[in-house]
Design a protein around this motif. Sequence first.
Motif, PDB file in Angstrom:
ATOM      1  N   TYR A   9     -10.244  -9.614 -11.757  1.00 50.78           N
ATOM      2  CA  TYR A   9     -10.279  -8.201 -11.383  1.00 50.78           C
ATOM      3  C   TYR A   9     -10.504  -8.048  -9.887  1.00 50.78           C
ATOM      4  N   LEU A  10     -11.459  -8.781  -9.352  1.00 51.20           N
ATOM      5  CA  LEU A  10     -11.742  -8.701  -7.920  1.00 51.20           C
ATOM      6  C   LEU A  10     -10.586  -9.250  -7.089  1.00 51.20           C
ATOM      7  N   ALA A  11      -9.904 -10.281  -7.601  1.00 49.56           N
ATOM      8  CA  ALA A  11      -8.738 -10.814  -6.897  1.00 49.56           C
ATOM      9  C   ALA A  11      -7.632  -9.763  -6.827  1.00 49.56           C
ATOM     10  N   CYS A  12      -7.437  -9.025  -7.913  1.00 50.28           N
ATOM     11  CA  CYS A  12      -6.435  -7.958  -7.940  1.00 50.28           C
ATOM     12  C   CYS A  12      -6.773  -6.878  -6.916  1.00 50.28           C
ATOM     13  N   ILE A  13      -8.038  -6.487  -6.875  1.00 51.07           N
ATOM     14  CA  ILE A  13      -8.469  -5.469  -5.912  1.00 51.07           C
ATOM     15  C   ILE A  13      -8.230  -5.946  -4.483  1.00 51.07           C
ATOM     16  N   SER A  14      -8.571  -7.196  -4.217  1.00 50.71           N
ATOM     17  CA  SER A  14      -8.391  -7.751  -2.877  1.00 50.71           C
ATOM     18  C   SER A  14      -6.915  -7.771  -2.480  1.00 50.71           C
ATOM     19  N   TYR A  15      -6.059  -8.155  -3.429  1.00 49.25           N
ATOM     20  CA  TYR A  15      -4.623  -8.196  -3.150  1.00 49.25           C
ATOM     21  C   TYR A  15      -4.076  -6.796  -2.852  1.00 49.25           C
ATOM     22  N   VAL A  16      -4.432  -5.841  -3.701  1.00 48.08           N
ATOM     23  CA  VAL A  16      -3.943  -4.470  -3.493  1.00 48.08           C
ATOM     24  C   VAL A  16      -4.457  -3.922  -2.170  1.00 48.08           C
ATOM     25  N   ASP A  17      -5.707  -4.206  -1.847  1.00 55.60           N
ATOM     26  CA  ASP A  17      -6.286  -3.743  -0.587  1.00 55.60           C
ATOM     27  C   ASP A  17      -5.480  -4.260   0.605  1.00 55.60           C
ATOM     28  N   SER A  18      -5.080  -5.510   0.556  1.00 60.81           N
ATOM     29  CA  SER A  18      -4.297  -6.067   1.663  1.00 60.81           C
ATOM     30  C   SER A  18      -2.922  -5.406   1.758  1.00 60.81           C
ATOM     31  N   GLN A  19      -2.322  -5.050   0.611  1.00 59.53           N
ATOM     32  CA  GLN A  19      -1.017  -4.384   0.629  1.00 59.53           C
ATOM     33  C   GLN A  19      -1.144  -2.961   1.179  1.00 59.53           C
ATOM     34  N   VAL A  20      -2.228  -2.287   0.821  1.00 55.86           N
ATOM     35  CA  VAL A  20      -2.469  -0.946   1.392  1.00 55.86           C
ATOM     36  C   VAL A  20      -2.575  -1.047   2.905  1.00 55.86           C
ATOM     37  N   GLY A  21      -3.257  -2.064   3.379  1.00 54.24           N
ATOM     38  CA  GLY A  21      -3.364  -2.274   4.822  1.00 54.24           C
ATOM     39  C   GLY A  21      -2.018  -2.463   5.487  1.00 54.24           C
ATOM     40  N   ARG A  22      -1.132  -3.182   4.836  1.00 56.16           N
ATOM     41  CA  ARG A  22       0.213  -3.387   5.392  1.00 56.16           C
ATOM     42  C   ARG A  22       0.975  -2.069   5.485  1.00 56.16           C
ATOM     43  N   VAL A  23       0.863  -1.232   4.456  1.00 58.96           N
ATOM     44  CA  VAL A  23       1.537   0.067   4.468  1.00 58.96           C
ATOM     45  C   VAL A  23       0.972   0.946   5.583  1.00 58.96           C
ATOM     46  N   LEU A  24      -0.344   0.976   5.703  1.00 54.34           N
ATOM     47  CA  LEU A  24      -0.966   1.798   6.754  1.00 54.34           C
ATOM     48  C   LEU A  24      -0.576   1.310   8.148  1.00 54.34           C
ATOM     49  N   ASP A  25      -0.520  -0.014   8.325  1.00 53.58           N
ATOM     50  CA  ASP A  25      -0.081  -0.559   9.625  1.00 53.58           C
ATOM     51  C   ASP A  25       1.347  -0.135   9.937  1.00 53.58           C
ATOM     52  N   ALA A  26       2.227  -0.150   8.924  1.00 54.61           N
ATOM     53  CA  ALA A  26       3.623   0.240   9.138  1.00 54.61           C
ATOM     54  C   ALA A  26       3.731   1.723   9.496  1.00 54.61           C
ATOM     55  N   ILE A  27       2.953   2.559   8.841  1.00 57.31           N
ATOM     56  CA  ILE A  27       2.964   3.993   9.170  1.00 57.31           C
ATOM     57  C   ILE A  27       2.473   4.204  10.589  1.00 57.31           C
ATOM     58  N   GLU A  28       1.381   3.540  10.939  1.00 55.28           N
ATOM     59  CA  GLU A  28       0.801   3.689  12.278  1.00 55.28           C
ATOM     60  C   GLU A  28       1.778   3.239  13.363  1.00 55.28           C
ATOM     61  N   ALA A  29       2.577   2.234  13.066  1.00 59.27           N
ATOM     62  CA  ALA A  29       3.528   1.719  14.057  1.00 59.27           C
ATOM     63  C   ALA A  29       4.808   2.545  14.133  1.00 59.27           C
ATOM     64  N   SER A  30       4.981   3.469  13.200  1.00 57.92           N
ATOM     65  CA  SER A  30       6.210   4.268  13.175  1.00 57.92           C
ATOM     66  C   SER A  30       6.070   5.523  14.029  1.00 57.92           C
ATOM     67  N   ASP A  31       7.186   6.226  14.187  1.00 57.76           N
ATOM     68  CA  ASP A  31       7.134   7.493  14.921  1.00 57.76           C
ATOM     69  C   ASP A  31       6.747   8.657  14.008  1.00 57.76           C
ATOM     70  N   LYS A  32       6.401   8.370  12.769  1.00 53.93           N
ATOM     71  CA  LYS A  32       6.015   9.406  11.800  1.00 53.93           C
ATOM     72  C   LYS A  32       4.499   9.478  11.574  1.00 53.93           C
ATOM     73  N   ALA A  33       3.755   8.683  12.270  1.00 56.37           N
ATOM     74  CA  ALA A  33       2.314   8.591  12.008  1.00 56.37           C
ATOM     75  C   ALA A  33       1.594   9.932  12.161  1.00 56.37           C
ATOM     76  N   ASP A  34       2.044  10.747  13.115  1.00 62.79           N
ATOM     77  CA  ASP A  34       1.381  12.027  13.354  1.00 62.79           C
ATOM     78  C   ASP A  34       1.885  13.143  12.440  1.00 62.79           C
ATOM     79  N   ASN A  35       2.810  12.805  11.540  1.00 65.38           N
ATOM     80  CA  ASN A  35       3.366  13.810  10.642  1.00 65.38           C
ATOM     81  C   ASN A  35       3.421  13.282   9.204  1.00 65.38           C
ATOM     82  N   THR A  36       2.448  12.465   8.847  1.00 64.45           N
ATOM     83  CA  THR A  36       2.449  11.830   7.523  1.00 64.45           C
ATOM     84  C   THR A  36       1.155  12.131   6.789  1.00 64.45           C
ATOM     85  N   ILE A  37       1.288  12.531   5.550  1.00 64.28           N
ATOM     86  CA  ILE A  37       0.144  12.725   4.662  1.00 64.28           C
ATOM     87  C   ILE A  37       0.008  11.469   3.808  1.00 64.28           C
TER      88      ILE A  37
END
Length: 199
Positions: A9-37
């Motif tokens: 269970y904890l391994a699953c949480i850790s994996y998902v957490d890292s994937q969320v981080g990747r998505v957030l990094d991609a949004i932050e690096a895009s030109d849509k970061a200031d217009n994204t919910i």
Amino acid sequence: SWESKVHAYLACISYVDSQVGRVLDAIEASDKADNTIICLLSDHGYHLGEKSISGKNSLWDRATRVPLILSAPNLPTGLKNASAVELLDVYPTLAKLANVNVDAVLDGSPLPLDAELDATRAAITCSGPYNQAIRTATHRYIRYLDGSEELYDYSKDPNEHINLAQDRHYAAIKAQLEAQLIQNPVMPLPEANSRLSTL
């Protein structure tokens, strides 16, 4: 064993957490970061040995709680709140953030995102007709189909071990919570039950 279940269970949480981080990094690096919910929520959790059960089929807090994290332009940052929120509130809240008019009558309501939520706010969870729980920031009341009841005071018992439903000192709180439960739950259609039984 419990150890292997908790480990997985904890391994699953850790994996998902890292994937969320990747998505957030991609949004932050895009030109849509200031217009994204961004709305982060998940399925409800598992019991991993609490009260000697595993799985998610209960009306206790561990199996009915989900995370809800919102980020949007012009929202205050750093607000944390343990007030109860229903998932019915997610859609009207996202519509409000996106400036979308909702003409339909909805059971949920937009969250007040510019301030702390009301600690007296309640959320109801149902597990089949007449098995209901209601939770506030301070208490949980459960009423089952057979009439049995549970009441927990989170200020004294965050893990829900002491059932106060018959404690006269909590009678007023119990009555207040019970009055907010769904009074006439809709019963499943007989044909729906027969379909489910064949799955």
